[in-house]
Design an enzyme around this catalytic site. Structure first.
Site, PDB file in Angstrom:
ATOM      1  N   ASP A  25       0.860  -1.187   0.000  1.00  0.00           N
ATOM      2  CA  ASP A  25       0.000   0.000   0.000  1.00  0.00           C
ATOM      3  C   ASP A  25       0.897   1.237   0.000  1.00  0.00           C
ATOM      4  OD1 ASP A  25      -3.024   0.795   0.407  1.00  0.00           O
ATOM      5  OD2 ASP A  25      -1.836   2.189   1.606  1.00  0.00           O
ATOM      6  N   GLU A  66       2.289   5.110  -0.294  1.00  0.00           N
ATOM      7  CA  GLU A  66       1.905   6.498  -0.071  1.00  0.00           C
ATOM      8  C   GLU A  66       2.686   7.318  -1.089  1.00  0.00           C
ATOM      9  OE1 GLU A  66      -0.530   7.472   1.876  1.00  0.00           O
ATOM     10  OE2 GLU A  66      -0.789   5.384   2.530  1.00  0.00           O
ATOM     11  N   ASP A  98      -2.590   1.515  -6.656  1.00  0.00           N
ATOM     12  CA  ASP A  98      -1.213   1.310  -6.203  1.00  0.00           C
ATOM     13  C   ASP A  98      -0.322   0.820  -7.334  1.00  0.00           C
ATOM     14  OD1 ASP A  98      -0.997   1.566  -3.039  1.00  0.00           O
ATOM     15  OD2 ASP A  98      -2.968   0.761  -3.531  1.00  0.00           O
ATOM     16  N   HIS A 105      -3.614   5.992   6.311  1.00  0.00           N
ATOM     17  CA  HIS A 105      -2.703   6.678   5.383  1.00  0.00           C
ATOM     18  C   HIS A 105      -1.237   6.559   5.788  1.00  0.00           C
ATOM     19  CE1 HIS A 105      -6.046   8.159   3.095  1.00  0.00           C
ATOM     20  NE2 HIS A 105      -6.583   8.698   4.176  1.00  0.00           N
ATOM     21  N   ASP A 114      -1.674   0.674   6.775  1.00  0.00           N
ATOM     22  CA  ASP A 114      -2.703   0.312   5.795  1.00  0.00           C
ATOM     23  C   ASP A 114      -2.452  -1.094   5.252  1.00  0.00           C
ATOM     24  OD1 ASP A 114      -4.066   2.686   6.060  1.00  0.00           O
ATOM     25  OD2 ASP A 114      -3.234   3.611   4.255  1.00  0.00           O
TER      26      ASP A 114
END
Length: 362
Positions: free
Chosen positions: A130, A132, A230, A293, A298
């Site tokens: 996941d 960011e 992603d 987040h 996550d």
């Protein structure tokens, strides 16, 4: 449960049959007919009937149908009590607990009847990712997102549990200064990205982590993500920004939202839509652990949903892929124009290809 079930059978025997349709071993005619709804996945092996016993004339199928009919008529508190009596997980909403019990009794009865054989199916491990990425408060489809957190959580499919995790921060170069919105949203500081390596070096470190865990060499693995962005956007953009070839392992992945929706369906047979992470956790009666987040948090929570899917009998197959040869004209979001769905045949071929690369262990 035994007394209640005997009472249910006596009542059913007194009720005249209205039709002579073959018994529905899933419990009602509206149950999901998708592949992911038909599989037991408590180990790396999948239970399937042998050829000679696939006929519904075998009495065990009628018994399964009766058991499912009984389960359909129970309220949530009764279903949870039955789960505890059978020593299986009782968490989740009514439709999820119902499905879990149906799967449990189906496997138990078929196993007792001796009409199941084992075949190897599914990946050995799942790698949950996941990312960011850099972002601005005003969303634009042309914003050049750069990955700034690259986390991974390793899930042992056979044990249905998280095995380990890995994380690196990434230094952005197109927009090296994080926006205030990005810092507030992700909790990632400017110092963390300033001190980090750029994406190509972090990607090499990730490949080394895969090798350390013998993934792709001795064990098959599949990438798991929460939605198509992603891999279909953030990872694709980061590779393109550095003119890096797209790694083979990243070309196909498991969109957990699709897998969750396909496996857990209402008794009416309707889909759950495309549930987000919090929705999936809520339906499983799980609390979010950590900070939303935060990429690693996550990914860990996504892995917890994957754990539950595996324990409940799902086989997680790749269901999306990247395709640079043609634009997906059906994509609702043009940012995902290279993301394509994967058919059952394509997912099986991909797994076969992954297995062909595995060295035989002594």
């Amino acid at each position: 449960m035994d007394k209640e079930y005997r009472d249910f059978l006596r009542k059913e025997q007194r009720t005249p049959k209205k039709s002579k349709k073959p018994p529905d071993i899933e419990g009602d005619g509206s149950e999901d007919k998708d592949d992911e709804n038909k599989e037991n996945r408590n180990t790396r092996k999948e239970l399937i009937p042998t050829e000679k016993d696939t006929s519904t004339s075998n009495p065990v199928y009628r018994e399964i149908s009766r058991k499912n009919g009984f389960i359909n008529k129970q309220d949530l508190s009764t279903l949870k009590r039955i789960c505890k009596e059978e020593n299986i997980d009782s968490s989740g909403k009514r439709d999820l607990v119902t499905k879990r019990l149906k799967q449990y009794y189906k496997v138990k009865l078929l196993r007792e009847a001796g009409i199941l054989e084992f075949v190897n199916r599914g990946f050995d491990y799942l790698v949950v990712i996941d990312f960011e990425a850099t972002c601005e408060e005003s969303k634009t489809s042309e914003f050049p997102h750069e990955i700034i957190e690259f986390p991974a959580v390793l899930v042992d499919v056979a044990g249905c549990k998280i095995k380990s995790s890995w994380r690196r921060y990434v230094k952005p170069v197109i927009n090296p200064t994080l926006s205030e919105f990005c810092v507030t949203l992700t909790g990632i500081s400017q110092d963390q990205v300033d001190e980090a390596e750029e994406f190509p070096d972090v990607l090499n470190e990730f490949d080394e982590w895969l090798t350390e865990n013998r993934l792709g060499k001795e064990f098959t693995f599949g990438i798991v993500v929460d939605g198509p962005f992603d891999m279909g956007r953030f990872f694709r953009l980061s590779c393109a920004q550095y003119s890096l070839p797209f790694p083979s392992w990243a070309t196909r992945w498991i969109n957990l939202r699709k897998a969750f929706s396909n496996y857990y369906r209402q008794n009416s047979g309707t889909k759950l839509g495309s549930p987000g992470l919090q929705t999936m956790l809520n339906r499983l009666s799980l609390e979010f652990q950590g900070s939303p987040h935060c990429g690693l948090d996550d990914a860990t929570n996504i892995a917890r949903v994957a754990e539950r899917l595996l324990r409940d009998g799902a086989t997680l197959r790749v269901n999306e892929r990247i395709d640079f040869s043609a634009s997906n004209v059906e994509a609702r979001d043009r940012r995902l124009k290279y993301v394509m769905p994967v058919t059952k045949k394509e997912s099986e071929d991909w797994l076969t290809k992954c297995r062909s690369k595995i060295k035989v262990r002594p």
